[in-house]
Enzyme design. Structure first.
Site, mmCIF file in Angstrom:
data_model
loop_
_atom_site.group_PDB
_atom_site.id
_atom_site.type_symbol
_atom_site.label_atom_id
_atom_site.label_comp_id
_atom_site.label_asym_id
_atom_site.label_seq_id
_atom_site.Cartn_x
_atom_site.Cartn_y
_atom_site.Cartn_z
ATOM 1 N N LYS A 122 39.096 45.782 46.738
ATOM 2 C CA LYS A 122 38.595 44.637 47.502
ATOM 3 C C LYS A 122 37.292 45.055 48.149
ATOM 4 O O LYS A 122 37.064 46.238 48.400
ATOM 5 C CB LYS A 122 39.605 44.249 48.589
ATOM 6 C CG LYS A 122 39.451 42.841 49.079
ATOM 7 C CD LYS A 122 39.862 41.847 48.012
ATOM 8 C CE LYS A 122 40.442 40.587 48.557
ATOM 9 N NZ LYS A 122 41.353 39.958 47.607
HETATM 10 N N1 GLU Z 1 40.237 37.183 45.360
HETATM 11 C C1 GLU Z 1 41.329 36.837 44.502
HETATM 12 C C2 GLU Z 1 42.615 37.503 44.968
HETATM 13 O O1 GLU Z 1 42.755 37.873 46.106
HETATM 14 C C3 GLU Z 1 41.020 37.073 43.027
HETATM 15 C C4 GLU Z 1 40.655 38.477 42.660
HETATM 16 C C5 GLU Z 1 40.149 38.640 41.228
HETATM 17 O O2 GLU Z 1 40.090 37.663 40.502
HETATM 18 O O3 GLU Z 1 39.824 39.763 40.887
HETATM 19 O O4 GLU Z 1 43.565 37.603 44.235
#
Ligand code: GLU
Length: 439
Positions: A122
């Site tokens: 993240k």
């Molecule tokens: N931000 C989204 C999540 O928390 C998607 C992450 C992604 O597609 O890599 O799952």
């Protein structure tokens, strides 16, 4: 050693700061609990709870008034055991390293639960995008992309959108990386616009997935969709697409809310009319809506309304020990990451309120990111129909798997989801020879 660490949580937990630390603490607690039930050795447990690597950045951005502002940015790769690190990056004033660590950990378990060939990551930048111009956001994204360039790649770490970042942000990010490398790299980031190699159905995917899981849960509880009363907190991309999908299957949305406030009508809200109101202003906020069908309430009040399914789809830490006693839903479906704290989880369990965990409920986004990545690697395009069919099938299968594990091991859905995910990652750690044999 394990006992020692458990008795001294200050030693066992990674360095924590105030904001975001609850999310990190809860992610670590869920992993530890799964490790205890699975009888995983202390070395593996420690490996699974710690981030693999993390980057803290100071990002200088020239603002429109000519001044240079310094923003704090982060990227945490929690795990790359099962594949490249995967996860979005967010722009929000409250972003901290601890928050990003907790969210990165959740991505590892989400990807493992859905059996995607990824680890978890993240990112985030502490900034207030609502007070920045398009040019400033473009520059910030490019400065962030340049700083991350050595650490991302289609087989290393694949970013994507998250809170307050979108297709345009991913387009800037991709463009900057491609300029840096002088090569096309469509699989280096997901959530891109279609024209730049994005996937059909990626925009709706998280919300569509939340709605799909909600329908499966209502069905399991024997509540007909036409009778279901649903409350959604957060009316950004995820909340909005969840509502659209649930309305499409005949559910009654009795309340929605965002930072500007909430709307409530026990007989069901006029979603089309609310949609027109949102489209009439640039910030797309609910505040100022004047339909006589709705009572105006606060963003917090929506969480304690009587309903069948409550879907917190905004930010983490919304249902806590302070309000869990007042929740009047039969089931909570976590549209956001970490909206229910571990203390609230306990209170809700005692009260017989089911919680469908984030790593299952909101996995639709990363599942379609996986489809997008595959399309980028292969230079192919899937139809919207193919994306939706495959997405629904993968979520249904994960849901059934979690429910069966919860029944078999007599644990909550969250514990079951973590058991499945942690077991998978622990096995890979052993196969790679990083942890003791016999796990
Ligand atoms: N931000 C989204 C999540 O928390 C998607 C992450 C992604 O597609 O890599 O799952």
């Amino acid at each position: 050693m394990a006992t020692q660490l458990r008795e001294r949580p200050d030693v066992a937990l990674p360095h924590t700061t105030a904001a975001g630390s609850d999310l990190l603490r809860d992610a670590v607690l869920h992993v530890r609990e799964a490790c205890r039930i699975l009888e995983i050795d202390p070395t593996t447990e420690r490996l699974l709870e710690m981030p693999e690597r993390e980057l803290t950045l100071t990002l200088p951005v020239e603002m429109d008034d000519g001044s240079v502002a310094l923003f704090q940015g982060y990227r945490v790769q929690h795990s790359r055991l099962r594949g490249p690190a995967k996860g979005g990056f967010r722009y929000h004033p409250d972003v901290t390293l601890d928050e990003v660590r907790g969210l990165a950990s959740l991505m590892t378990w989400k990807c493992a639960l859905l059996d995607l060939p990824y680890g978890g990551a993240k990112g985030g930048v502490a900034c207030d995008p609502s007070r920045m111009s398009t040019r400033e956001l473009n520059t910030l994204t490019r400065v962030y992309a340049r700083a991350l360039a050595p650490l991302v790649g289609p087989h290393v770490d694949i970013p994507a959108p998250d809170v307050n970042t979108n297709e345009q942000t991913m387009a800037w990010f991709l463009d900057e990386l491609e300029r840096q490398s002088g090569t096309f790299q469509p699989a280096v980031v997901t959530g891109k616009p279609l024209e730049l190699g994005g996937s059909a159905g990626r925009g709706e995917a998280t919300g569509r997935g939340v709605a799909h899981i909600t329908r499966l849960m209502l069905d399991r509880l024997g509540i007909p969709l036409s009778e279901a009363r649903i409350v959604v907190q957060g009316f950004g991309k995820v909340g909005y697409e969840t509502v659209v999908s649930l309305v499409g299957s005949g559910c009654r949305i009795v309340a929605v809310s965002d930072v500007s406030g909430g709307l409530y009508n026990p007989a069901g809200l006029d979603i089309e009319r609310i949609d027109l109101h949102l489209r009439s202003q640039p910030q797309r906020l609910l505040g100022g809506y004047s339909g006589d069908d709705a009572q105006i309430i606060s963003n917090e009040q929506v969480l304690t309304l009587p309903c069948d399914a409550l879907i917190p789809a905004a930010l983490e830490g919304q249902i806590t020990s302070a309000n869990a006693h007042q929740v009047q839903a039969r089931v909570i479906v976590e549209g956001a990451n970490g909206p229910v704290t571990s203390e609230a989880d306990r209170v809700l369990a005692e009260r017989g309120i089911i919680v469908v965990p984030d790593i299952l409920a909101n996995a639709g986004g990363v599942v379609v990111s996986y489809f997008e990545w595959l399309q980028g690697l292969q230079g192919r395009r899937w139809t919207l129909e193919a994306v939706r069919t495959e997405l629904d099938a993968m979520l249904t299968s994960a849901f059934e798997h979690v429910v069966a594990r919860a029944d078999r091991s007599e644990v909550s859905l969250r514990q079951a989801a973590f058991l499945i995910a942690v077991e998978r990652v622990a096995r890979v750690a052993r196969l790679r020879g990083l942890t003791p044999q016999g796990v």
